[in-house]
Design an enzyme around this catalytic site. Structure first.
Site, PDB file in Angstrom:
ATOM      1  N   CYS A  85       0.860  -1.184   0.000  1.00 53.33           N
ATOM      2  CA  CYS A  85       0.000   0.000   0.000  1.00 53.33           C
ATOM      3  C   CYS A  85       0.896   1.233   0.000  1.00 53.33           C
ATOM      4  O   CYS A  85       1.896   1.269   0.712  1.00 53.33           O
ATOM      5  CB  CYS A  85      -0.879  -0.025   1.246  1.00 53.33           C
ATOM      6  SG  CYS A  85      -1.940   1.407   1.413  1.00 53.33           S
ATOM      7  N   HIS A 126      -9.203  -4.016  -1.630  1.00 54.90           N
ATOM      8  CA  HIS A 126      -8.203  -3.311  -0.816  1.00 54.90           C
ATOM      9  C   HIS A 126      -8.682  -1.902  -0.488  1.00 54.90           C
ATOM     10  O   HIS A 126      -8.613  -1.459   0.671  1.00 54.90           O
ATOM     11  CB  HIS A 126      -6.871  -3.284  -1.582  1.00 54.90           C
ATOM     12  CG  HIS A 126      -5.772  -2.533  -0.896  1.00 54.90           C
ATOM     13  ND1 HIS A 126      -4.710  -3.154  -0.286  1.00 54.90           N
ATOM     14  CD2 HIS A 126      -5.577  -1.196  -0.709  1.00 54.90           C
ATOM     15  CE1 HIS A 126      -3.908  -2.236   0.245  1.00 54.90           C
ATOM     16  NE2 HIS A 126      -4.401  -1.031  -0.008  1.00 54.90           N
ATOM     17  N   GLU A 127      -9.206  -1.195  -1.497  1.00 55.91           N
ATOM     18  CA  GLU A 127      -9.622   0.195  -1.270  1.00 55.91           C
ATOM     19  C   GLU A 127     -10.886   0.277  -0.403  1.00 55.91           C
ATOM     20  O   GLU A 127     -11.023   1.170   0.422  1.00 55.91           O
ATOM     21  CB  GLU A 127      -9.835   0.931  -2.601  1.00 55.91           C
ATOM     22  CG  GLU A 127      -8.655   0.894  -3.583  1.00 55.91           C
ATOM     23  CD  GLU A 127      -7.305   1.242  -2.978  1.00 55.91           C
ATOM     24  OE1 GLU A 127      -7.249   1.959  -1.966  1.00 55.91           O
ATOM     25  OE2 GLU A 127      -6.283   0.774  -3.527  1.00 55.91           O
ATOM     26  N   HIS A 130     -10.045   0.228   3.097  1.00 56.63           N
ATOM     27  CA  HIS A 130      -9.611   1.545   3.593  1.00 56.63           C
ATOM     28  C   HIS A 130     -10.797   2.333   4.186  1.00 56.63           C
ATOM     29  O   HIS A 130     -10.650   3.034   5.179  1.00 56.63           O
ATOM     30  CB  HIS A 130      -8.969   2.379   2.476  1.00 56.63           C
ATOM     31  CG  HIS A 130      -7.505   2.156   2.299  1.00 56.63           C
ATOM     32  ND1 HIS A 130      -6.575   2.519   3.242  1.00 56.63           N
ATOM     33  CD2 HIS A 130      -6.784   1.632   1.269  1.00 56.63           C
ATOM     34  CE1 HIS A 130      -5.360   2.213   2.801  1.00 56.63           C
ATOM     35  NE2 HIS A 130      -5.454   1.677   1.622  1.00 56.63           N
TER      36      HIS A 130
HETATM   37 ZN   LIG Z   1      -3.866   0.849   0.551  1.00 55.87          ZN
END
Ligand SMILES: [Zn+2]
Length: 136
Positions: A85, A126-127, A130
């Site tokens: 990341c 993945h996002e 977040h």
């Molecule tokens: Zn990330």
């Protein structure tokens, strides 16, 4: 506008709220910021530029695709992935799903429902993590 990438874990661990039409500039800033980081990065969530809103962008081919308020409706076929990341040092292992179905708004706030697979699906997962304050 190109923004500075946030690396403060205490900030990144906070949850993001829904985006509204007032956040259109955030979409443009995310696209601009991803463009200059494409050598190291394939996707970004808005909190990585300091905005706690549910907006992400990712690159596919030579396009950058924004998603506003995406929700993963279905996920199938888990596997172990190794990810890094832009906001963190090193890489870590995590579970991702090969196929996902996502409901999201495009940059004109038009609703879409679409199935993604493979690497694109991995970036979206993945996002979306977040947004929940989850950092791999
Ligand atoms: Zn990330």
């Amino acid at each position: 506008m190109i923004r500075t990438v946030v690396k403060d874990v205490l900030f990144l661990e906070q949850k993001s709220g829904p985006a509204t039409k007032e956040d259109v500039e955030v979409i443009n800033d995310l696209i601009d910021t991803l463009k200059v980081n494409l050598d190291y990065c394939v996707g970004m969530a808005a909190n990585m530029i300091g905005v706690k809103k549910r907006i992400l962008v990712f690159s596919v081919g030579n396009m950058i695709v924004p998603m506003v308020n995406p929700v993963i409706l279905k996920k199938e076929n888990p596997y172990e992935a190794k990810e890094s990341c832009l906001s963190l040092i090193g890489s870590r292992k995590t579970t991702r799903y090969e196929t996902i179905e996502v409901e999201y708004l495009d940059k004109n706030f038009k609703k879409h429902k679409q199935i993604f697979t493979g690497f694109t699906a991995q970036i979206i997962q993945h996002e979306v993590d977040h947004f929940e304050g989850i950092i791999i």
